[in-house]
Design an enzyme around this catalytic site. Sequence first.
Site, PDB file in Angstrom:
ATOM      1  N   PRO A 188       0.825  -1.219   0.000  1.00 47.35           N
ATOM      2  CA  PRO A 188       0.000   0.000   0.000  1.00 47.35           C
ATOM      3  C   PRO A 188       0.854   1.263   0.000  1.00 47.35           C
ATOM      4  CG  PRO A 188      -0.071  -1.073   2.147  1.00 47.35           C
ATOM      5  CD  PRO A 188       0.696  -1.990   1.243  1.00 47.35           C
ATOM      6  N   GLU A 236       2.314  -7.509   8.921  1.00 47.42           N
ATOM      7  CA  GLU A 236       2.639  -6.076   8.903  1.00 47.42           C
ATOM      8  C   GLU A 236       3.430  -5.699   7.659  1.00 47.42           C
ATOM      9  OE1 GLU A 236       1.549  -3.631  10.678  1.00 47.42           O
ATOM     10  OE2 GLU A 236       0.364  -5.034  11.857  1.00 47.42           O
ATOM     11  N   ARG A 273      -3.456  -8.174 -20.629  1.00 44.07           N
ATOM     12  CA  ARG A 273      -4.325  -7.787 -21.754  1.00 44.07           C
ATOM     13  C   ARG A 273      -3.677  -6.763 -22.673  1.00 44.07           C
ATOM     14  NH1 ARG A 273      -7.777  -3.775 -21.251  1.00 44.07           N
ATOM     15  NH2 ARG A 273      -9.558  -4.942 -22.072  1.00 44.07           N
ATOM     16  N   ASP A 283      -9.652   2.313 -24.627  1.00 42.83           N
ATOM     17  CA  ASP A 283     -10.039   2.014 -23.246  1.00 42.83           C
ATOM     18  C   ASP A 283      -9.849   3.242 -22.358  1.00 42.83           C
ATOM     19  OD1 ASP A 283     -10.899  -0.582 -23.331  1.00 42.83           O
ATOM     20  OD2 ASP A 283      -8.979  -1.471 -22.758  1.00 42.83           O
TER      21      ASP A 283
HETATM   22  N1  SAM Z   1       1.461  -2.510   7.690  1.00 45.56           N
HETATM   23  C1  SAM Z   1       1.452  -2.261   6.293  1.00 45.56           C
HETATM   24  C2  SAM Z   1       1.323  -0.754   6.054  1.00 45.56           C
HETATM   25  O1  SAM Z   1       0.628  -0.104   6.826  1.00 45.56           O
HETATM   26  O2  SAM Z   1       1.858  -0.239   5.040  1.00 45.56           O
HETATM   27  C3  SAM Z   1       0.290  -2.970   5.620  1.00 45.56           C
HETATM   28  C4  SAM Z   1       0.474  -4.448   5.553  1.00 45.56           C
HETATM   29  S1  SAM Z   1      -0.854  -5.292   4.751  1.00 45.56           S
HETATM   30  C5  SAM Z   1      -1.872  -5.727   6.109  1.00 45.56           C
HETATM   31  C6  SAM Z   1      -0.150  -6.823   4.279  1.00 45.56           C
HETATM   32  C7  SAM Z   1       0.299  -6.905   2.848  1.00 45.56           C
HETATM   33  O3  SAM Z   1      -0.823  -6.747   1.984  1.00 45.56           O
HETATM   34  C8  SAM Z   1       1.290  -5.877   2.370  1.00 45.56           C
HETATM   35  O4  SAM Z   1       2.608  -6.224   2.717  1.00 45.56           O
HETATM   36  C9  SAM Z   1       1.077  -5.888   0.870  1.00 45.56           C
HETATM   37  O5  SAM Z   1       1.810  -6.918   0.234  1.00 45.56           O
HETATM   38  C10 SAM Z   1      -0.410  -6.197   0.751  1.00 45.56           C
HETATM   39  N2  SAM Z   1      -1.237  -5.013   0.489  1.00 45.56           N
HETATM   40  C11 SAM Z   1      -2.164  -4.473   1.310  1.00 45.56           C
HETATM   41  N3  SAM Z   1      -2.761  -3.427   0.767  1.00 45.56           N
HETATM   42  C12 SAM Z   1      -2.242  -3.269  -0.463  1.00 45.56           C
HETATM   43  C13 SAM Z   1      -2.452  -2.344  -1.538  1.00 45.56           C
HETATM   44  N4  SAM Z   1      -3.322  -1.353  -1.422  1.00 45.56           N
HETATM   45  N5  SAM Z   1      -1.746  -2.487  -2.667  1.00 45.56           N
HETATM   46  C14 SAM Z   1      -0.836  -3.490  -2.788  1.00 45.56           C
HETATM   47  N6  SAM Z   1      -0.580  -4.397  -1.796  1.00 45.56           N
HETATM   48  C15 SAM Z   1      -1.266  -4.295  -0.663  1.00 45.56           C
END
Ligand code: SAM
Length: 250
Positions: free
Chosen positions: A95, A122, A160, A175
């Site tokens: 994220p 985490e 795609r 698109d």
């Molecule tokens: N503690 C982290 C933070 O606050 O940045 C979030 C960890 S999340 C619970 C667990 C995993 O989900 C991340 O390491 C990532 O690989 C994935 N993930 C969660 N949200 C995501 C998003 N919006 N885009 C891409 N990967 C995501």
Amino acid sequence: MLFDILTLFPGLFSGVFDESIVRRAIEAGIISIRIHNIRDYAEGRHSITDDAPYGGGGGMVMKPEPIFGAVEHVLGSQGQQTVAEAGARVILLSPQGMPLTQQMACELSRQEHLVLVCGRYEGVDERIREHLITDEISIGDYVLSGGEIPAMVVIEAVTRLIPGVLGDPGATFEDSHMEGLLEYPHYTRPVEYRGWEVPEVLLSGDHALVVQWRREQALRRTLERRPELLRKARLSERDMEFLRSLGADV
Ligand code: SAM
């Protein structure tokens, strides 16, 4: 193109790539997808892949050894320098990454090998991010429990766009987000449904008129729903005139 997915939950991918366009791309030999269980690269009798965070606090952190081991195995390499030499992109779904856009998907569709690392808990030990990962991609400003669904999104968006995957090579040109606009509305048979009619221009057989109507619809739609996109879109003088007639400040 080869996609290598590294995950603690390989079962989440069962069935996802067995239908539709991704499946056809696999069958045509245009892409291959390999799924690797990070746990297979963990050391010790218990194959531990995560541990408590230094400094305290809740949640667990994914350990570096299994992820380095898995990436180095799929690249047939040892360490960061050869990751670069291998020419692969090692992408952490996060994220905190760059938001995935159509432009990014186009750029990734020209690569030969993408390694997708799915985080959990985490997230991953920071040394993975610093010394192994080449790109971090987010699928939006919200937090999921794992990187598996984001990895599926990246694969779907990228596949795609690879030449030969869609039957009609021009299918993606108009698109939404390809040229900075949202796409115009679509209609199909019947010509009238519950009293709602297909716009007459689409039945006119006048190609030039249809092209102009679609362009104006795309402009109108973008102005109404995502006006901020217009700032980056490639607009002709005629486009701007049309937008101004709708009250836009362009
Ligand atoms: N503690 C982290 C933070 O606050 O940045 C979030 C960890 S999340 C619970 C667990 C995993 O989900 C991340 O390491 C990532 O690989 C994935 N993930 C969660 N949200 C995501 C998003 N919006 N885009 C891409 N990967 C995501």
